[in-house]
Write a protein that holds these residues in place. Structure first.
Motif, PDB file in Angstrom:
ATOM      1  N   LYS A   1       0.825  -1.199   0.000  1.00 13.97           N
ATOM      2  CA  LYS A   1       0.000   0.000   0.000  1.00 13.97           C
ATOM      3  C   LYS A   1       0.862   1.252   0.000  1.00 13.97           C
ATOM      4  CE  LYS A   1      -3.830   2.132   2.559  1.00 13.97           C
ATOM      5  NZ  LYS A   1      -4.682   2.035   3.769  1.00 13.97           N
ATOM      6  N   TRP A   2       0.387   2.299  -0.694  1.00 20.93           N
ATOM      7  CA  TRP A   2       1.097   3.570  -0.729  1.00 20.93           C
ATOM      8  C   TRP A   2       1.106   4.204   0.654  1.00 20.93           C
ATOM      9  CZ3 TRP A   2       4.136   6.037  -4.121  1.00 20.93           C
ATOM     10  CH2 TRP A   2       4.410   7.383  -3.897  1.00 20.93           C
ATOM     11  N   GLU A   3       2.306   4.599   1.109  1.00 20.42           N
ATOM     12  CA  GLU A   3       2.457   5.192   2.437  1.00 20.42           C
ATOM     13  C   GLU A   3       2.292   6.710   2.341  1.00 20.42           C
ATOM     14  OE1 GLU A   3       5.870   3.784   4.691  1.00 20.42           O
ATOM     15  OE2 GLU A   3       6.115   2.160   3.236  1.00 20.42           O
ATOM     16  N   LYS A   4       1.349   7.241   3.087  1.00 16.06           N
ATOM     17  CA  LYS A   4       1.078   8.683   3.061  1.00 16.06           C
ATOM     18  C   LYS A   4       1.930   9.407   4.088  1.00 16.06           C
ATOM     19  CE  LYS A   4      -3.699   8.003   1.508  1.00 16.06           C
ATOM     20  NZ  LYS A   4      -5.131   8.253   1.794  1.00 16.06           N
ATOM     21  N   THR A   5       3.244   9.406   3.845  1.00 12.45           N
ATOM     22  CA  THR A   5       4.165  10.051   4.787  1.00 12.45           C
ATOM     23  C   THR A   5       4.263  11.554   4.564  1.00 12.45           C
ATOM     24  OG1 THR A   5       6.028   9.636   3.297  1.00 12.45           O
ATOM     25  CG2 THR A   5       5.558   7.952   4.968  1.00 12.45           C
ATOM     26  N   GLY A   6       4.014  11.978   3.325  1.00 11.48           N
ATOM     27  CA  GLY A   6       4.210  13.392   2.997  1.00 11.48           C
ATOM     28  C   GLY A   6       5.668  13.754   2.858  1.00 11.48           C
ATOM     29  N   ALA A   7       6.546  12.740   2.768  1.00  8.81           N
ATOM     30  CA  ALA A   7       7.986  12.985   2.677  1.00  8.81           C
ATOM     31  C   ALA A   7       8.354  13.564   1.325  1.00  8.81           C
ATOM     32  CB  ALA A   7       8.750  11.687   2.920  1.00  8.81           C
ATOM     33  N   VAL A   8       9.380  14.412   1.316  1.00 15.02           N
ATOM     34  CA  VAL A   8       9.866  14.995   0.073  1.00 15.02           C
ATOM     35  C   VAL A   8      10.627  13.955  -0.743  1.00 15.02           C
ATOM     36  CG1 VAL A   8      11.418  16.725  -0.928  1.00 15.02           C
ATOM     37  CG2 VAL A   8       9.939  17.339   1.004  1.00 15.02           C
ATOM     38  N   PHE A   9      11.470  13.175  -0.066  1.00 15.76           N
ATOM     39  CA  PHE A   9      12.234  12.125  -0.747  1.00 15.76           C
ATOM     40  C   PHE A   9      11.704  10.773  -0.295  1.00 15.76           C
ATOM     41  CE2 PHE A   9      14.924  15.796  -1.169  1.00 15.76           C
ATOM     42  CZ  PHE A   9      15.345  15.690  -2.489  1.00 15.76           C
ATOM     43  N   ILE A  10      11.329   9.957  -1.274  1.00  9.14           N
ATOM     44  CA  ILE A  10      10.540   8.764  -0.982  1.00  9.14           C
ATOM     45  C   ILE A  10      11.165   7.496  -1.547  1.00  9.14           C
ATOM     46  CG2 ILE A  10       8.378  10.066  -0.915  1.00  9.14           C
ATOM     47  CD1 ILE A  10       7.865   9.057  -3.807  1.00  9.14           C
ATOM     48  N   ASN A  11      10.676   6.342  -1.026  1.00  5.81           N
ATOM     49  CA  ASN A  11      10.965   5.074  -1.672  1.00  5.81           C
ATOM     50  C   ASN A  11       9.832   4.775  -2.652  1.00  5.81           C
ATOM     51  OD1 ASN A  11       8.773   4.038  -0.194  1.00  5.81           O
ATOM     52  ND2 ASN A  11      10.093   3.267   1.444  1.00  5.81           N
ATOM     53  N   ARG A  12       9.819   3.624  -3.253  1.00  8.26           N
ATOM     54  CA  ARG A  12       8.842   3.354  -4.307  1.00  8.26           C
ATOM     55  C   ARG A  12       7.418   3.212  -3.792  1.00  8.26           C
ATOM     56  NH1 ARG A  12      10.132  -2.911  -6.055  1.00  8.26           N
ATOM     57  NH2 ARG A  12       9.792  -3.873  -3.999  1.00  8.26           N
ATOM     58  N   ASN A  13       7.263   3.092  -2.458  1.00  6.63           N
ATOM     59  CA  ASN A  13       5.932   2.965  -1.872  1.00  6.63           C
ATOM     60  C   ASN A  13       5.476   4.235  -1.163  1.00  6.63           C
ATOM     61  OD1 ASN A  13       5.593   0.140  -2.587  1.00  6.63           O
ATOM     62  ND2 ASN A  13       7.119  -0.297  -0.995  1.00  6.63           N
ATOM     63  N   GLY A  14       6.228   5.325  -1.335  1.00  4.83           N
ATOM     64  CA  GLY A  14       5.851   6.580  -0.705  1.00  4.83           C
ATOM     65  C   GLY A  14       6.420   6.772   0.683  1.00  4.83           C
TER      66      GLY A  14
END
Length: 395
Positions: free
Chosen positions: A299-312
């Motif tokens: 599932k896509w992770e809603k972290t709001g991070a600027v730099f992400i991995n392939r799952n958010g």
């Protein structure tokens, strides 16, 4: 022997510690709340086990004096004192340093017998032959960190009235010196302005442009790696041209942790120019595109991070670090580390006339001294300016 008394869903624990000078009994009590999803027999057993641990802790604290060994006091410090003042990752890092490098030297010495000479002997060994995985000693910076961890423990002993003086304070100071061993063989790439431009050029050739954007931002902003990895889009102000640094990201035993920075001075606003704004806008496009095209089973992770991995989720800082070192090594600049981008940022500011206090605030340093100690020496330009100024006045 402790006693317990059941009160609803909790247990009241009582411990007797004898009597005081006036003959009055000394009794301590606390409350233990066992899990609700176990049998009453197990709940009572857990409560009794807790009671014995509570009694042992009280008796240890009650008997705390200079006859305790450094190892015993350090154990108490990390269980009781450190959690009140230090971040979790700092406790883990420092306690590992004590366990791996210190206890074998001074762990068995009683606090009252621990002397500056013991600290000097330990320091000398660590510098000359203290490395665990190779022959030779530890880096000077690592030895200083170890001594700081030891000093924090012994300063607590002083504050508690257990010893009068901290022996680390009277130990021989470690000579300040720049660790240049990692630059041997590549001194021309000691991140001066031309080397910085070369790094930026290498970024353009990276297949993974998210990594390239992260490297560029580290150089342009002077952020720590953890601060960039913990940056969220809500902390990016495109209109005002600012980054609000409120978090740092790190890993403990494989678990991602995002917390406030270690010091209050690290919480700050960092100005960004048009170049950085364009880099961040490109990164935002990448994040949005990655989210739209996300088809992985996770599932896509809603972290709001600027730099992400392939799952958010948050980008792995070690992945960024390894990508940087691989590219740098292949370009014939093997001595450089990701943190050198921060050094270079500070030195460029200093050598172009930015006041030291402004640079210290920009970097999140608590003291100008830190900035002076670590960053001025990286470029030769400022040192040459002093000679040119004198000559222009007198000749």
């Amino acid at each position: 022997m402790p006693s317990i008394s059941k009160r609803g869903s909790t247990y009241r624990v009582f411990v007797s510690l004898g009597s005081n000078g006036a003959g009055k009994p000394i009794r301590k009590s606390t409350t233990f709340k066992p899990p609700v999803d176990i049998s009453e027999k197990k709940r009572r057993a857990l409560a009794l086990s807790f009671a014995y641990e509570y009694e042992a802790e009280l008796r240890f604290n009650n008997s705390m004096d200079s006859s305790k060994t450094f190892s015993e006091f350090a154990d108490w410090y990390y269980r009781v004192v450190a959690p009140l003042t230090l971040k979790e990752h700092t406790i883990i890092n420092n306690s590992n340093l004590i366990k791996n490098y210190v206890l074998q030297h001074i762990g068995g010495i009683r606090l009252r017998n621990l002397s500056p000479i013991d600290i000097d002997n330990m320091t000398s060994y660590l510098i000359k032959e203290g490395a665990k995985c190779k022959k030779g000693g530890l880096k000077i910076s690592t030895v200083k960190q170890i001594r700081m961890a030891v000093s924090a423990i012994l300063s607590t002993a002083v504050r508690k009235g257990i010893i009068n003086l901290n022996p680390v304070f009277a130990a021989t100071p470690i000579k300040k010196q720049r660790d240049l061993t990692r630059y041997e063989g590549c001194p021309e790439y000691y991140l001066d302005e031309s080397a910085c431009k070369k790094v930026l050029g290498l970024c353009d050739g990276l297949k993974n442009q998210q990594i390239a954007r992260a490297i560029k931002l580290l150089l342009f902003t002077g952020l720590r790696r953890g601060e960039l990895m913990g940056l969220h889009w809500e902390d990016v102000d495109f209109e005002r041209g600012e980054l609000n640094i409120r978090y740092t990201k790190y890993r403990i035993n494989g678990k991602v942790m995002v917390t406030t920075p270690k010091t209050t001075s690290s919480v700050r606003r960092v100005p960004i120019g048009q170049t950085e704004v364009e880099i961040l806008k490109e990164q935002l496009k990448y994040v949005n595109k990655t989210r739209r095209n996300h088809k992985c089973g996770k599932k896509w992770e809603k972290t709001g991070a600027v730099f992400i991995n392939r799952n958010g989720g948050y980008m792995n800082g070690e992945f960024l670090n390894n990508s940087f070192r691989t590219k740098i090594r292949n370009a014939g600049m093997p001595g450089l580390h990701l943190h050198d981008l921060r050094h270079a940022n500070a030195s460029i500011l200093i050598n172009n006339g930015v006041p030291m206090k402004v640079v210290a605030d920009h970097l999140g340093h608590s003291s100008i001294r830190t900035t002076e100690a670590y960053y001025i020496h990286l470029f030769e330009n400022s040192r040459r300016v002093t000679a040119d100024v004198i000559a222009s006045v007198l000749v």
